[in-house]
Write an enzyme that holds these catalytic residues in place. Structure first.
Site, mmCIF file in Angstrom:
data_model
loop_
_atom_site.group_PDB
_atom_site.id
_atom_site.type_symbol
_atom_site.label_atom_id
_atom_site.label_comp_id
_atom_site.label_asym_id
_atom_site.label_seq_id
_atom_site.Cartn_x
_atom_site.Cartn_y
_atom_site.Cartn_z
ATOM 1 N N HIS A 155 0.824 -1.217 0.000
ATOM 2 C CA HIS A 155 0.000 0.000 0.000
ATOM 3 C C HIS A 155 0.857 1.267 0.000
ATOM 4 C CE1 HIS A 155 -3.496 2.404 0.276
ATOM 5 N NE2 HIS A 155 -4.225 1.615 1.027
ATOM 6 N N ASP A 367 -8.627 -7.491 -17.748
ATOM 7 C CA ASP A 367 -8.913 -8.558 -18.704
ATOM 8 C C ASP A 367 -7.589 -9.086 -19.272
ATOM 9 O OD1 ASP A 367 -9.692 -10.178 -20.791
ATOM 10 O OD2 ASP A 367 -10.845 -8.647 -21.854
#
Length: 423
Positions: A155, A367
């Site tokens: 993070h 994708d």
């Protein structure tokens, strides 16, 4: 049903070409202690033969423009945290399992009985300074041809938008695109680190003390029809619009408070992070993938909140959001630091609820050549901080899945009943 995963290969994936070396500075927000952690997510794909091979090759290519992610954090003390562009690579585990995703209902488990440890990368290596790879990934191929990506992401380097941007880039390269739709931008100098004395006084190296609450998981699915009816209700009452986030956050906060039944005078808080990329002057460029958000905290007496209507609590959130530019400017100018305050250090007791929106970060657009994921599951890092995570309903359904770890066992059923009868 048990999940017997066979991990066949573990390795560091390095950039496919030579990349720049040296050290890169981080922004002051990147260095905030609360972000010294790794987020964990699970991404479920219905189909993708030889997914490990395709993703591994694309990952190596993506690490050329995103070369800082192949490096390691370097902590020189006194908040002098940097990225060392060493090209060591990201950790990649290839695995398989002799069963179908359908047998596990594509991990669409409302009770969250998911074998995370089997689907997340293991045996993560550390360098001589004890630093782990900034990105860690396991691709598990299922017998049906589908696959699951277990992802662990630092993070300190990226917020949710930045992490999703990187994965979208990997997906584009996996599909054979020669040029990324979004070029990565580092630009961490938009918020340089303030003076040494201010940092030492305000930003501690140690994490804040953790409360001892033991929180239960409660998951609530809210359809798009229900959300639209609530939006219409707000519009008819005020003549104004509201967002899906405002609806879900307001009702979760209000009904959780009612279910717990605090003493009437108890001060309760709602906390969420707001993206600040486009509010800067000038705005950060498209492609920035660092941390750029600011906490918004709203406080109210329990009695006021439990008696307030849905519309009134949504308006509380909207009013707090209008103050964001002023509050962020004060933070960037050092006002908070000079006054000895850290807006990111919010009390994390049972009276505070943290809401995070994951459904619009971009993970559902990743994708690798076989279509977007069926769904994405955030994996809780702790069950002691009251939290609600807003995700999307698994395809083909449309709406919000609110995954919460925000109530103790005896408050779970009342909270679920109230949220289920939201509309």
């Amino acid at each position: 049903m048990a999940l017997s995963v066979i991990r066949s290969r573990r390795s560091l994936v390095t950039p496919s070409q030579q990349t720049p070396s040296g050290k890169l500075e981080l922004s002051f927000i990147d260095k905030i202690p609360v972000l010294r952690c790794y987020t964990r997510t699970m991404h479920v794909y219905r189909y993708g033969p030889e997914a490990s091979k395709v993703i591994r090759e694309a990952l190596s290519k993506a690490l050329v423009p995103y070369y800082p992610l192949a490096g390691r954090l370097k902590d020189s003390g006194q908040n002098q945290l940097r990225v060392e562009c060493s090209g060591e690579g990201v950790w990649f585990v290839e695995a398989s399992v002799d069963c179908t995703l359908d047998a596990f209902n594509y991990f669409d488990n409302s009770d969250l009985s998911i074998p995370y440890d089997e689907l997340l990368p293991d045996q993560v290596p550390k360098n001589e300074q004890g630093m782990e790879p900034l990105v860690q990934m396991q691709v598990t191929q299922f017998a049906c041809g589908g696959f699951v990506i277990g992802l662990i992401f630092c993070h300190t380097i990226c917020d949710g938008l930045g992490s999703a941007q990187f994965l979208i880039a990997v997906g584009e390269l996996a599909r054979g695109l020669e040029h990324l739709s979004t070029a990565p931008v580092w630009q961490r100098d938009f918020f340089p680190t303030p003076t040494h004395q201010a940092i030492v006084n305000v930003v501690p190296n140690l994490p804040p003390p953790m409360p001892d609450n033991r929180l239960e998981h409660v998951s609530i699915d809210i359809t798009m029809d229900e959300i639209n009816r609530l939006k219409q209700e707000f519009h008819e009452s005020t003549g104004q619009a509201c967002s899906t986030f405002e609806i879900v956050a307001a009702n979760c906060w209000r009904l959780r408070t009612r279910a717990i039944n605090f003493e009437p005078s108890t001060e309760v808080r709602l906390l969420f992070f707001a993206n600040y990329r486009q509010l800067l002057d000038p705005p950060l460029p498209k492609g920035f993938y660092g941390n750029c958000f600011f906490p918004i905290t709203i406080s109210a007496p329990c009695e006021l909140l439990t008696q307030a209507s849905k519309v009134e609590v949504i308006k509380l959130i909207q009013e707090a959001k209008t103050k964001l530019p002023v509050e962020f400017a004060k933070f960037k100018d050092g006002d908070y630091l000079r006054n000895g305050k850290d807006p990111f250090a919010v009390p994390l007791g049972y009276t505070t609820l943290f809401i995070s929106e994951w459904g619009r970060l971009g993970f559902n657009q990743v994708d690798y050549g076989w279509g977007p994921p069926v769904h994405m599951v955030p994996i809780p890092g702790s069950s002691i901080i009251p939290v609600g995570i807003m995700g999307s309903l698994p395809l083909p359904k449309k709406g919000v899945r609110l995954m919460t770890w925000c109530v103790e066992e005896n408050h779970g059923r009342p909270f679920l009943n109230l949220m289920t009868n939201l509309v």
